[in-house]
Write an enzyme that holds these catalytic residues in place. Structure first.
Site, PDB file in Angstrom:
ATOM      1  N   ARG A 108       7.085   1.827  -5.498  1.00  0.00           N
ATOM      2  CA  ARG A 108       6.226   0.970  -4.668  1.00  0.00           C
ATOM      3  C   ARG A 108       7.092   0.352  -3.582  1.00  0.00           C
ATOM      4  NH1 ARG A 108       1.928  -3.826  -5.937  1.00  0.00           N
ATOM      5  NH2 ARG A 108       0.745  -1.971  -6.466  1.00  0.00           N
ATOM      6  N   HIS A 135      -2.364   4.224  -1.536  1.00  0.00           N
ATOM      7  CA  HIS A 135      -2.316   3.651  -2.892  1.00  0.00           C
ATOM      8  C   HIS A 135      -3.118   4.585  -3.811  1.00  0.00           C
ATOM      9  CE1 HIS A 135      -1.557   0.914  -5.998  1.00  0.00           C
ATOM     10  NE2 HIS A 135      -2.342  -0.096  -5.680  1.00  0.00           N
ATOM     11  N   GLN A 138      -4.473   3.710  -7.449  1.00  0.00           N
ATOM     12  CA  GLN A 138      -5.590   2.760  -7.476  1.00  0.00           C
ATOM     13  C   GLN A 138      -6.920   3.499  -7.361  1.00  0.00           C
ATOM     14  OE1 GLN A 138      -5.566  -0.876  -7.638  1.00  0.00           O
ATOM     15  NE2 GLN A 138      -7.735  -0.495  -7.962  1.00  0.00           N
ATOM     16  N   ASP A 231     -10.498  -5.885   0.030  1.00  0.00           N
ATOM     17  CA  ASP A 231      -9.089  -6.090  -0.290  1.00  0.00           C
ATOM     18  C   ASP A 231      -8.664  -7.349   0.464  1.00  0.00           C
ATOM     19  OD1 ASP A 231      -6.425  -5.753  -1.002  1.00  0.00           O
ATOM     20  OD2 ASP A 231      -6.071  -4.008   0.273  1.00  0.00           O
ATOM     21  N   CYS A 272      -9.267  -4.074  -5.512  1.00  0.00           N
ATOM     22  CA  CYS A 272      -8.062  -3.588  -6.192  1.00  0.00           C
ATOM     23  C   CYS A 272      -7.309  -4.722  -6.886  1.00  0.00           C
ATOM     24  CB  CYS A 272      -7.152  -2.881  -5.197  1.00  0.00           C
ATOM     25  SG  CYS A 272      -6.761  -3.885  -3.751  1.00  0.00           S
ATOM     26  N   ARG A 316      -6.726   1.027 -14.384  1.00  0.00           N
ATOM     27  CA  ARG A 316      -5.426   1.389 -13.809  1.00  0.00           C
ATOM     28  C   ARG A 316      -4.538   2.001 -14.891  1.00  0.00           C
ATOM     29  NH1 ARG A 316      -3.227  -0.879  -9.580  1.00  0.00           N
ATOM     30  NH2 ARG A 316      -2.156   1.124  -9.517  1.00  0.00           N
TER      31      ARG A 316
HETATM   32  N1  NVA Z   1      -3.503  -4.034   0.605  1.00  0.00           N
HETATM   33  C1  NVA Z   1      -2.868  -4.719  -0.500  1.00  0.00           C
HETATM   34  C2  NVA Z   1      -3.090  -3.959  -1.760  1.00  0.00           C
HETATM   35  C3  NVA Z   1      -2.534  -4.621  -2.997  1.00  0.00           C
HETATM   36  C4  NVA Z   1      -2.783  -3.808  -4.238  1.00  0.00           C
HETATM   37  C5  NVA Z   1      -1.390  -4.888  -0.204  1.00  0.00           C
HETATM   38  O1  NVA Z   1      -0.756  -3.910   0.211  1.00  0.00           O
HETATM   39  O2  NVA Z   1      -0.856  -5.988  -0.384  1.00  0.00           O
HETATM   40  N1   CP Z   2      -4.049  -3.299  -7.470  1.00  0.00           N
HETATM   41  C1   CP Z   2      -2.719  -3.372  -7.594  1.00  0.00           C
HETATM   42  O1   CP Z   2      -1.984  -2.453  -7.180  1.00  0.00           O
HETATM   43  O2   CP Z   2      -2.278  -4.500  -8.193  1.00  0.00           O
HETATM   44  P1   CP Z   2      -0.776  -4.975  -8.287  1.00  0.00           P
HETATM   45  O3   CP Z   2      -0.315  -5.283  -6.865  1.00  0.00           O
HETATM   46  O4   CP Z   2      -0.814  -6.191  -9.152  1.00  0.00           O
HETATM   47  O5   CP Z   2       0.055  -3.872  -8.868  1.00  0.00           O
END
Ligand code: NVA
Ligand code: CP
Length: 333
Positions: A108, A135, A138, A231, A272, A316
């Site tokens: 990540r 992602h 997800q 989101d 998410c 998830r």
């Molecule tokens: N768009 C958000 C998704 C988190 C799961 C981010 O990248 O922070």
């Molecule tokens: N939805 C998701 O990816 O959550 P986290 O950022 O907590 O991993």
């Protein structure tokens, strides 16, 4: 047709065929049912998975850790602070070493190129646990959750994504819908419209499956949606954009009135997570003092009868477990 994902990476859903996505969903449904029935297996026994996080996480990290543990696998968690990765040596060197030690790597972080290069140099399956532009794990959970809650096949489902339509979730959704032949509406301000190149790539894939992908600034266009998805308004790394985003995105906040625009009494609300629906209690003093209302969804919707967000978060784990087992596990039983 028999599907074999052994040794494969998941960098984007664009890398998988509709049949391969279907296989992962069916496998996740089976693993969830097994878990609920108390059946224990060790399909990841002896497998070691690296969890490399340059951004923070709750669900993704926990899903990989719990999913691996439930199947007898072992993980190493490395955050930005814990390793030399990205600092004292080249990505190529780190990836080659990881590839000698681990059976698979989850990453990540920021750049899609990083996750692609990890796959290129490590020689083991790499899973994209979120980048700035995708992602995919997800979406696997989201598709599984839609099937649990909507009584129609995926290729008849209409998804409306409200908010920042050029973020990782919006793009991951475009790819997922394009692959599975779904209807997708990205609904947000023109200043945050999808990148034309990314949108074009998803449109190409949509031609093959019969999916429709559209961008609109008009919330009236969500009529007929089966799923309303949102989101946070400023993704990780974009916090300084908050003042601008609040102005642009306030009309796209998911409220009961907005859900009514679907004219679908069975519409489901998905997110998410994490979510700022209760930001008065979750934000620090300093952020509250800035006075911005960053709620992308109201408490009423988030905790209301249309919301399936906690089922979605649980899924998830089942989908990530399916991905790990399918790519590096023992599938002999
Ligand atoms: N768009 C958000 C998704 C988190 C799961 C981010 O990248 O922070
Ligand atoms: N939805 C998701 O990816 O959550 P986290 O950022 O907590 O991993």
């Amino acid at each position: 047709m028999s599907i074999d994902l052994k040794g494969r990476s998941l960098l984007s859903l664009m890398d998988l065929s509709a049949e391969e996505i279907r296989y992962l969903l069916d496998f996740a449904i089976k693993l969830k049912a097994e878990r609920k029935a108390g059946i224990r297996k060790e399909r990841l026994k002896g497998r070691c998975i690296l969890l490399l996080f340059e951004k923070t996480s709750t669900r993704t990290r926990c899903s990989f850790e719990v999913g691996a543990a439930q199947e007898g696998g072992v993980v190493t968690f490395l955050s930005n602070a814990d390793s030399q990765f990205g600092k004292k040596e080249s990505l190529e060197d780190s990836a080659k070493v990881f590839g000698r030690l681990y059976d698979a790597i989850e990453y990540r972080g920021y750049s899609q190129k990083t996750v692609e290069d990890l796959a290129k140099y490590s020689g083991v399956p790499v899973y994209n646990g979120l980048t700035d532009v995708d992602h995919p794990t997800q979406i696997l959970a989201d598709l599984m959750t839609i099937e649990e809650h909507c009584s129609k096949p995926l290729d008849q489902v209409k998804v409306a994504f409200l908010g920042d339509t050029r973020n990782n979730m919006a793009y991951a959704w475009m790819y997922g819908c394009a692959k599975m032949g779904m209807q997708f509406i990205a609904c947000g301000p023109k200043e945050l419209a999808p990148d034309p190149e990314i949108f074009g790539r998803a449109q190409e894939a949509a031609k093959e499956s019969g999916a429709t992908l559209t961008f609109t600034t008009d919330t009236a266009d969500i009529e007929g949606a089966d799923v309303v998805y949102t989101d946070i308004w400023a993704s990780m790394g974009e916090e300084k954009e908050i003042p601008k985003r609040v102005k642009l995105l306030a009309p796209y906040k998911v409220t009961d009135e907005l859900l009514e625009k679907t004219k679908n009494p069975n519409v489901i609300f998905m997110h998410c997570l994490p979510s700022f629906h209760d930001f008065e209690t979750t934000m620090g003093e300093e952020q509250r003092a800035l006075g911005y209302d960053i709620r992308e969804v109201t408490d009423e919707v988030f905790n209301g009868p249309h919301s399936v967000v906690i089922d979605e978060a649980e899924n998830r784990m089942h989908t990530i477990k399916a991905l790990m087992v399918a790519t590096i596990g023992d599938l002999s039983d």
